[in-house]
Scaffold this motif. Structure first.
Motif, mmCIF file in Angstrom:
data_model
loop_
_atom_site.group_PDB
_atom_site.id
_atom_site.type_symbol
_atom_site.label_atom_id
_atom_site.label_comp_id
_atom_site.label_asym_id
_atom_site.label_seq_id
_atom_site.Cartn_x
_atom_site.Cartn_y
_atom_site.Cartn_z
ATOM 1 N N THR A 29 0.842 -1.201 0.000
ATOM 2 C CA THR A 29 0.000 0.000 0.000
ATOM 3 C C THR A 29 0.878 1.254 0.000
ATOM 4 O OG1 THR A 29 -0.113 -0.130 2.430
ATOM 5 C CG2 THR A 29 -1.923 -1.116 1.190
ATOM 6 N N SER A 31 1.070 3.542 -2.295
ATOM 7 C CA SER A 31 0.495 4.677 -3.003
ATOM 8 C C SER A 31 -0.899 4.949 -2.456
ATOM 9 C CB SER A 31 0.415 4.402 -4.504
ATOM 10 O OG SER A 31 -0.555 3.411 -4.786
ATOM 11 N N PHE A 32 -1.402 6.172 -2.669
ATOM 12 C CA PHE A 32 -2.747 6.513 -2.197
ATOM 13 C C PHE A 32 -3.802 5.628 -2.854
ATOM 14 C CE2 PHE A 32 -0.902 10.694 -0.948
ATOM 15 C CZ PHE A 32 -1.325 10.671 0.370
ATOM 16 N N GLU A 33 -3.596 5.309 -4.122
ATOM 17 C CA GLU A 33 -4.567 4.484 -4.855
ATOM 18 C C GLU A 33 -4.632 3.074 -4.282
ATOM 19 O OE1 GLU A 33 -5.544 2.966 -9.429
ATOM 20 O OE2 GLU A 33 -3.772 4.182 -9.016
ATOM 21 N N SER A 34 -3.463 2.453 -4.077
ATOM 22 C CA SER A 34 -3.429 1.093 -3.532
ATOM 23 C C SER A 34 -3.945 1.073 -2.100
ATOM 24 C CB SER A 34 -2.002 0.523 -3.588
ATOM 25 O OG SER A 34 -1.111 1.322 -2.827
ATOM 26 N N ALA A 36 -6.216 3.141 -0.841
ATOM 27 C CA ALA A 36 -7.668 3.330 -0.911
ATOM 28 C C ALA A 36 -8.372 2.023 -1.281
ATOM 29 C CB ALA A 36 -8.007 4.409 -1.934
ATOM 30 N N LYS A 37 -7.803 1.277 -2.230
ATOM 31 C CA LYS A 37 -8.373 -0.010 -2.634
ATOM 32 C C LYS A 37 -8.317 -1.007 -1.486
ATOM 33 C CE LYS A 37 -7.466 0.216 -7.628
ATOM 34 N NZ LYS A 37 -6.700 -0.369 -8.761
ATOM 35 N N SER A 159 -2.640 6.614 5.981
ATOM 36 C CA SER A 159 -3.275 7.571 5.068
ATOM 37 C C SER A 159 -3.198 8.987 5.638
ATOM 38 C CB SER A 159 -4.739 7.186 4.836
ATOM 39 O OG SER A 159 -5.381 8.133 4.011
ATOM 40 N N LYS A 162 0.401 10.161 5.447
ATOM 41 C CA LYS A 162 0.764 10.475 4.067
ATOM 42 C C LYS A 162 0.205 11.841 3.672
ATOM 43 C CE LYS A 162 1.315 5.949 1.802
ATOM 44 N NZ LYS A 162 2.408 6.255 0.882
ATOM 45 N N LYS A 163 -1.065 12.065 3.979
ATOM 46 C CA LYS A 163 -1.702 13.343 3.631
ATOM 47 C C LYS A 163 -1.063 14.491 4.394
ATOM 48 C CE LYS A 163 -6.183 11.303 2.458
ATOM 49 N NZ LYS A 163 -7.587 11.108 2.882
#
Length: 203
Positions: A29, A31-34, A36-37, A159, A162-163
């Motif tokens: 995980t 990346s933000f996309e991975s 989020a999934k 998350s 990261k943000k």
């Protein structure tokens, strides 16, 4: 605090950088996309587990209540059957000796029947087998729930971090750009002053 984090009793480990790095590596995980999934999948899984866990728990509790009720009813039922198997003086002596127990029989029989559903039979051995099986399933689902809740909590913390890091980097970048802009204006103002002085000198 979110509902996910409230599910975790000990949240100290969530703040460990090593644990966060291990979580990102093992769950892929980065990346933000991975992330989020992963979070969406785990949230769906948690809801499924919660539904099944609740259903298993309700069945388990009912069977346990049945067994408890039968534990009260069985000895009184045996006494009643003993009374019914006798006649004459033997029955009279038996009933007198077991008067208190026999007096409880009608009430306990009614209560026992109220626990049974849709013509269900009294099957204590089968209940015990089902209780053991359901208990094992219930405990297993509970452990998976705890694990899934921990994964969701890690995902939420990662998350957020990261943000937060992204915001800090953006702020630093904006501050750097503003500083560069100020420096450039100073240089331009200095050059202008020097140029203007040069012009006055040669007039």
């Amino acid at each position: 605090m979110s509902l996910t984090l409230r599910r975790i009793s000990d949240r100290t480990a969530l703040q460990s950088a090593d644990n966060a790095e291990k979580f990102i590596t093992t769950r892929k995980t980065d990346s933000f996309e991975s992330l989020a999934k992963f979070t969406a999948h785990k949230e769906q899984r948690y809801q499924q587990l919660e539904t099944v866990h609740l259903s298993k728990g309700q069945k388990l509790n009912r069977l346990k209540e049945l067994s408890k009720m039968y534990a009260l009813y069985a000895p009184v039922q045996a006494t009643y059957k003993g009374s019914q198997s006798l006649k004459g003086l033997a029955k009279m002596r038996y009933d007198k000796e077991h008067k208190e127990s026999l007096a409880k029989y009608p009430e306990l029989k009614e209560r026992m029947q109220s626990f049974l559903q849709n013509g269900e039979k009294i099957t204590p051995k089968q209940w015990n087998v089902e209780i053991q099986s359901l208990q094992a399933e219930y405990d297993s689902i509970g452990k998976e729930q705890i694990k899934t809740a921990a994964e969701l909590a890690y995902a939420e913390v990662v998350s957020y971090n990261k943000k937060n890091l992204e915001r800090e980097l953006q702020n630093e970048s904006r501050q750097h750009n503003r500083q560069q802009g100020r420096n450039k204006r100073r240089e331009e103002e200095t050059q202008c002053e020097f140029y203007c002085k040069d012009r006055r000198f040669f007039v």
